[in-house]
Motif scaffolding. Structure first.
Motif, PDB file in Angstrom:
ATOM      1  N   VAL A  21       0.867  -1.175   0.000  1.00 56.52           N
ATOM      2  CA  VAL A  21       0.000   0.000   0.000  1.00 56.52           C
ATOM      3  C   VAL A  21       0.902   1.222   0.000  1.00 56.52           C
ATOM      4  O   VAL A  21       1.622   1.486   0.975  1.00 56.52           O
ATOM      5  CB  VAL A  21      -0.945   0.018   1.212  1.00 56.52           C
ATOM      6  N   VAL A  22       0.909   1.939  -1.118  1.00 60.53           N
ATOM      7  CA  VAL A  22       1.737   3.128  -1.276  1.00 60.53           C
ATOM      8  C   VAL A  22       0.910   4.321  -0.811  1.00 60.53           C
ATOM      9  O   VAL A  22      -0.173   4.587  -1.340  1.00 60.53           O
ATOM     10  CB  VAL A  22       2.172   3.301  -2.742  1.00 60.53           C
ATOM     11  N   VAL A  45      -1.274  -2.264  -4.427  1.00 63.18           N
ATOM     12  CA  VAL A  45      -0.789  -2.981  -5.603  1.00 63.18           C
ATOM     13  C   VAL A  45      -0.246  -4.345  -5.185  1.00 63.18           C
ATOM     14  O   VAL A  45       0.213  -4.532  -4.062  1.00 63.18           O
ATOM     15  CB  VAL A  45       0.312  -2.191  -6.342  1.00 63.18           C
ATOM     16  N   CYS A  46      -0.293  -5.288  -6.118  1.00 63.18           N
ATOM     17  CA  CYS A  46       0.281  -6.620  -5.894  1.00 63.18           C
ATOM     18  C   CYS A  46       0.640  -7.214  -7.245  1.00 63.18           C
ATOM     19  O   CYS A  46      -0.194  -7.219  -8.168  1.00 63.18           O
ATOM     20  CB  CYS A  46      -0.700  -7.530  -5.159  1.00 63.18           C
ATOM     21  N   GLY A  47       1.872  -7.683  -7.382  1.00 59.71           N
ATOM     22  CA  GLY A  47       2.301  -8.276  -8.639  1.00 59.71           C
ATOM     23  C   GLY A  47       2.227  -7.320  -9.804  1.00 59.71           C
ATOM     24  O   GLY A  47       1.998  -7.752 -10.940  1.00 59.71           O
ATOM     25  N   GLY A  48       2.400  -6.034  -9.546  1.00 60.72           N
ATOM     26  CA  GLY A  48       2.372  -5.037 -10.609  1.00 60.72           C
ATOM     27  C   GLY A  48       0.981  -4.566 -10.980  1.00 60.72           C
ATOM     28  O   GLY A  48       0.827  -3.678 -11.825  1.00 60.72           O
ATOM     29  N   PHE A  92      -8.466   4.308   6.585  1.00 61.68           N
ATOM     30  CA  PHE A  92      -7.192   4.039   5.915  1.00 61.68           C
ATOM     31  C   PHE A  92      -6.520   2.794   6.491  1.00 61.68           C
ATOM     32  O   PHE A  92      -5.998   1.959   5.741  1.00 61.68           O
ATOM     33  CB  PHE A  92      -6.249   5.235   6.040  1.00 61.68           C
ATOM     34  N   LEU A  93      -6.508   2.661   7.818  1.00 60.42           N
ATOM     35  CA  LEU A  93      -5.864   1.503   8.427  1.00 60.42           C
ATOM     36  C   LEU A  93      -6.522   0.202   7.995  1.00 60.42           C
ATOM     37  O   LEU A  93      -5.846  -0.818   7.805  1.00 60.42           O
ATOM     38  CB  LEU A  93      -5.902   1.629   9.954  1.00 60.42           C
ATOM     39  N   GLU A  94      -7.837   0.232   7.827  1.00 59.63           N
ATOM     40  CA  GLU A  94      -8.535  -0.958   7.350  1.00 59.63           C
ATOM     41  C   GLU A  94      -8.139  -1.253   5.903  1.00 59.63           C
ATOM     42  O   GLU A  94      -7.941  -2.410   5.519  1.00 59.63           O
ATOM     43  CB  GLU A  94     -10.036  -0.760   7.448  1.00 59.63           C
ATOM     44  N   PHE A  95      -8.000  -0.213   5.084  1.00 58.80           N
ATOM     45  CA  PHE A  95      -7.586  -0.363   3.689  1.00 58.80           C
ATOM     46  C   PHE A  95      -6.176  -0.966   3.601  1.00 58.80           C
ATOM     47  O   PHE A  95      -5.892  -1.790   2.733  1.00 58.80           O
ATOM     48  CB  PHE A  95      -7.626   1.004   2.991  1.00 58.80           C
ATOM     49  N   ALA A  96      -5.305  -0.547   4.524  1.00 54.79           N
ATOM     50  CA  ALA A  96      -3.898  -0.962   4.460  1.00 54.79           C
ATOM     51  C   ALA A  96      -3.611  -2.230   5.248  1.00 54.79           C
ATOM     52  O   ALA A  96      -2.495  -2.736   5.207  1.00 54.79           O
ATOM     53  CB  ALA A  96      -3.016   0.165   4.976  1.00 54.79           C
ATOM     54  N   ARG A  97      -4.585  -2.762   5.943  1.00 56.96           N
ATOM     55  CA  ARG A  97      -4.342  -3.896   6.834  1.00 56.96           C
ATOM     56  C   ARG A  97      -3.735  -5.075   6.094  1.00 56.96           C
ATOM     57  O   ARG A  97      -4.162  -5.441   5.006  1.00 56.96           O
ATOM     58  CB  ARG A  97      -5.654  -4.339   7.483  1.00 56.96           C
ATOM     59  N   GLY A  98      -2.680  -5.674   6.711  1.00 60.68           N
ATOM     60  CA  GLY A  98      -2.049  -6.860   6.158  1.00 60.68           C
ATOM     61  C   GLY A  98      -1.092  -6.607   5.020  1.00 60.68           C
ATOM     62  O   GLY A  98      -0.650  -7.552   4.366  1.00 60.68           O
ATOM     63  N   SER A  99      -0.755  -5.356   4.770  1.00 57.99           N
ATOM     64  CA  SER A  99       0.110  -5.031   3.647  1.00 57.99           C
ATOM     65  C   SER A  99       1.434  -4.461   4.137  1.00 57.99           C
ATOM     66  O   SER A  99       1.632  -4.210   5.322  1.00 57.99           O
ATOM     67  CB  SER A  99      -0.578  -4.010   2.735  1.00 57.99           C
ATOM     68  N   VAL A 100       2.335  -4.241   3.198  1.00 61.46           N
ATOM     69  CA  VAL A 100       3.582  -3.532   3.463  1.00 61.46           C
ATOM     70  C   VAL A 100       3.383  -2.080   3.046  1.00 61.46           C
ATOM     71  O   VAL A 100       3.014  -1.810   1.904  1.00 61.46           O
ATOM     72  CB  VAL A 100       4.753  -4.155   2.689  1.00 61.46           C
ATOM     73  N   LEU A 101       3.614  -1.162   3.960  1.00 61.46           N
ATOM     74  CA  LEU A 101       3.445   0.261   3.650  1.00 61.46           C
ATOM     75  C   LEU A 101       4.663   0.780   2.901  1.00 61.46           C
ATOM     76  O   LEU A 101       5.806   0.483   3.253  1.00 61.46           O
ATOM     77  CB  LEU A 101       3.254   1.082   4.925  1.00 61.46           C
TER      78      LEU A 101
END
Length: 578
Positions: A21-22, A45-48, A92-101
């Motif tokens: 999550v950028v 994003v994931c895998g481009g 936002f935190l819910e949107f980004a949960r489980g990702s690399v910031l």
């Protein structure tokens, strides 16, 4: 083989399947202590591929400064109907949960996010964070980009969206910069999030120049050996994934000075695949003891361990020796240091009136007693005050403390400790406690190892999570064979095959195991792992009852007291500079 959930250090998170999550923020100023967030912009994003976007204005509690309004184009009027950060941040935190910031100049954006969490009483989710600005400084040459501003990098990587000082546009531009950097790093063997994160930090030229050596090592459990140009071993290590572990030596995660020096000298890395993690652990110990690599600090000289011996003579005494012989004597050890051995010997002398003189005594040739007899700490067998049979009771008490129940030693020393404490001689009481703890710790270890060493053959197995079994053949405390059976197959033929091809191991003198004591302890830890089943036991595997293990609380209490006395021990290894 068993599927193992390792740490990031061991297996890494593949970049191709990692969700990033950028994020970019617009704010009313440069410090989270005095400024507030005015806009969130984020791209997942994931895998481009873009999976989603998040964008919202945020109404602050303070007016927008004029220069910020000019820079971003965000005005107070635009924010009049925007939500407060109290609702925008959880979304936002819910949107980004489980990702690399990911952020460009991440300390700025992450600083504001964490400050907002603190203000609202929300626990920070502890995201793993990548900084594209910092990453770019390590990846790009000066002639490629004269600076690492987002606008410069967006132009270099031909971003589809150019930064405009609005959160979503800047986040979209950062996505293209991230992908451009990942493409560069993929060409030099960076394939996991862990490696990408470490690449952000400073790495010596020697580390980078030799990174290719890691590619020759298999991604499998085993032992790896760094060697110099003459083939001499420099360092031996083990891992569940050798290639992933070896790669970290060429990144900034390796902060040990001696390891950086070792990498500069190394010219090759050899990986030795092992069937199980226990085999890797044991093989590491054996290679270190055999090749004595100078950059390994532990386990290089197992032969230097010392033992307490109860001698075989009419009036036995305690002697500090380097070797266990098959002479019928009782032994206790091994001790890792002479200091620990001497502390244990002192504890035994304080508890049991066994003689402390070193000369050989004969019942038929009495001599004058020493001052210890006058103090009541020795029965003076030298003078004939004790017969051989009377003195044998003391020797039997020591022998029993070595091999079975140490209650006599524990009871007498505890009485002494309590007496000293009542007389407020606390330092003396602590010294007695430490000596008692050293004795109990060594007796526990020795009795555990001796019990395993007495078993001629022990076959044990443990079911793997992915199916099948890991199987080990242990002979006199030494790992003689290791292997696995595939999922769904009958493991018995594999057990038979391992037993038939296992190393031939001779019986050592007790209490020695056939291997080193460290190896026996590794085997014992595995045998005590939940799920291990005994398939075959040739001999009697049993601990004495009662044994030194009944007094494990003494060791634990001593260690706790030492930790409480020095809760923040300085372990930096400071060296004089003058």
């Amino acid at each position: 083989m068993r599927g193992v959930q390792g740490t990031i250090d061991e297996i890494g998170l593949p970049l191709a399947s990692t969700t990033f999550v950028v994020v970019d923020l617009e704010t009313t100023g440069g410090s989270p202590r005095s400024a507030e967030i005015t806009e969130f912009g984020a791209v997942k994003v994931c895998g481009g591929e873009t999976l989603g976007e998040f964008s919202t204005l945020v109404r602050p509690t303070v007016p927008i400064p004029p220069f910020i309004a000019v820079l971003t184009g965000i005005t107070d009027a635009m924010l009049a109907d925007a939500p407060r950060v109290t609702s925008a941040l959880p979304s936002f935190l819910e949107f980004a949960r489980g990702s690399v910031l990911v952020a460009h100049n991440a300390p700025f954006d992450i600083g504001f996010l964490r400050a907002a969490c603190d203000q609202l009483g929300i626990a920070w989710p502890k995201f793993q964070v990548l900084d594209t600005a910092r990453l770019a400084r390590r990846v790009l040459a000066r002639d490629e980009a004269h600076n690492c501003k987002l606008s410069t990098l967006a132009a270099l990587f031909r971003a589809r969206t150019m930064p405009t000082h609005r959160a979503l546009d800047d986040a979209r531009a950062t996505v293209d910069v991230l992908h451009g950097l990942l493409e560069r790093l993929g060409n030099v063997g960076v394939h996991t999030v862990e490696e990408l994160s470490l690449w952000q930090s400073t790495v010596t030229p020697a580390q980078r120049a030799k990174r290719h050596l890691a590619e020759r090592v298999a991604s499998a459990p085993g032992v790896y050996v760094f060697a110099d140009t003459d083939g001499r071993a420099l360092y031996v290590g083990k891992s569940k994934n050798m290639r992933a572990r070896v790669r970290t030596y060429f990144t900034a995660s390796e902060t040990r000075t001696r390891m950086t020096e070792m990498v500069a000298i190394a010219s090759s890395i050899t990986g030795i695949e092992c069937a199980t993690n226990l085999e890797a652990e044991v093989r590491e110990l054996r290679l270190i003891a055999e090749r004595k690599p100078r950059y390994n600090r532990r386990s290089r000289f197992p032969e230097r361990g010392s033992w307490l011996k109860l001698t075989i003579e009419p009036f036995p005494r305690l002697s500090l020796v380097r070797q266990v012989r098959d002479d019928g004597a009782a032994y206790l050890g091994p001790f890792s240091s002479k200091r620990s051995a001497e502390a244990t010997m002192t504890a035994l002398h304080e508890a049991i009136p066994i003689r402390q003189c070193t000369q050989r005594l004969s019942p038929s040739k009495p001599t004058s007693p020493c001052i210890l007899a006058e103090m009541g700490r020795c029965g003076a067998p030298c003078s004939g005050a004790e017969t051989v049979d009377e003195y044998a009771a003391h020797a039997d008490a020591v022998r029993t403390a070595f091999t079975g129940d140490p209650s006599t030693v524990v009871r007498r020393l505890r009485r002494r400790i309590d007496d000293l404490a009542e007389r407020q001689r606390y330092e003396d009481a602590a010294s007695h406690r430490d000596r008692l703890s050293a004795f109990v710790r060594t007796a526990m270890r020795c009795q555990r190892i001796a019990a395993l060493a007495a078993v001629r053959q022990l076959v044990a197995a443990r079911r793997l999570e992915m199916g099948g079994w890991e199987i080990h053949v242990i002979r006199h405390g030494r790992l003689a064979a290791a292997g696995t059976s595939p999922p769904g197959a009958d493991p018995r033929p594999y057990v038979s095959s391992l037993v038939a091809t296992a190393e031939t191991v001779g019986s050592p003198p007790p209490p020695l195991p056939a291997g080193t004591s460290e190896e026996a302890e590794c085997v014992l830890r595995w045998l005590e792992t939940p799920g291990v089943r005994l398939v075959e036991v040739d001999g009697c595997w049993s601990y004495p009852a009662p044994s030194a293990a009944a007094y494990a609380d003494i060791v634990a209490a001593s260690e706790t007291d030492h930790m409480n006395a020095q809760p923040f021990t300085d372990r930096r290894g400071l060296r004089p500079t003058g």
